[in-house]
Design a protein around this motif. Structure first.
Motif, PDB file in Angstrom:
ATOM      1  N   HIS A 104      13.772 -71.915 -47.191  1.00 22.30           N
ATOM      2  CA  HIS A 104      14.583 -71.883 -45.977  1.00 22.30           C
ATOM      3  C   HIS A 104      15.258 -73.237 -45.759  1.00 22.30           C
ATOM      4  O   HIS A 104      16.127 -73.369 -44.903  1.00 22.30           O
ATOM      5  N   ASP A 113       9.602 -74.216 -49.716  1.00 23.18           N
ATOM      6  CA  ASP A 113      10.076 -73.414 -48.589  1.00 23.18           C
ATOM      7  C   ASP A 113      11.593 -73.309 -48.727  1.00 23.18           C
ATOM      8  O   ASP A 113      12.334 -74.211 -48.346  1.00 23.18           O
ATOM      9  N   GLU A 148      17.163 -76.636 -47.624  1.00 26.39           N
ATOM     10  CA  GLU A 148      17.924 -77.000 -48.825  1.00 26.39           C
ATOM     11  C   GLU A 148      17.226 -77.987 -49.746  1.00 26.39           C
ATOM     12  O   GLU A 148      17.305 -77.842 -50.961  1.00 26.39           O
TER      13      GLU A 148
END
Length: 108
Positions: free
Chosen positions: A13, A11, A15
């Motif tokens: 989104h 994912d 870090e």
């Protein structure tokens, strides 16, 4: 490198998913670990510093990616890698926070 990488398993989104992606893409040639709470990077079993990793990514990995996908950038692990880790600043940033990832990632 880039063995069985499925980009949908990350994912981007968040870090730390970039850290996992970096580690997974470069394995087994490059292995990241923690020793005394410091990141250790090994290239083919030899300890290297961040500068050598940056060089390796910018030349060896870049050549591999180009030989496979050329300038066509379909959504695959090679193109994502090229986009995410195309500058030394990005590589340094994600290697630095890889310490957090390695500290807490479940081990098999």
């Amino acid at each position: 490198m880039f063995n069985s990488i499925e980009v949908n398993n990350y994912d981007f989104h968040f870090e730390l998913h970039y850290c996992g992606f970096l580690i997974d893409c470069l394995f087994p040639e490059v292995i990241f670990g923690l020793e005394d709470d410091e990141i250790v990077i090994k290239l083919n079993g030899r300890i290297i510093d961040i500068d050598e990793l940056i060089y390796f990514i910018n030349f060896n990995v870049a050549h591999l990616i180009y030989s496979i996908v050329g300038t066509n950038c379909v959504k695959n692990s090679y193109c994502y890698f090229r986009y995410f880790f195309n500058t030394s600043d990005k590589i340094r940033h994600f290697v630095n926070i890889t310490k957090i990832y390695l500290k807490y990632v479940p081990t098999i």
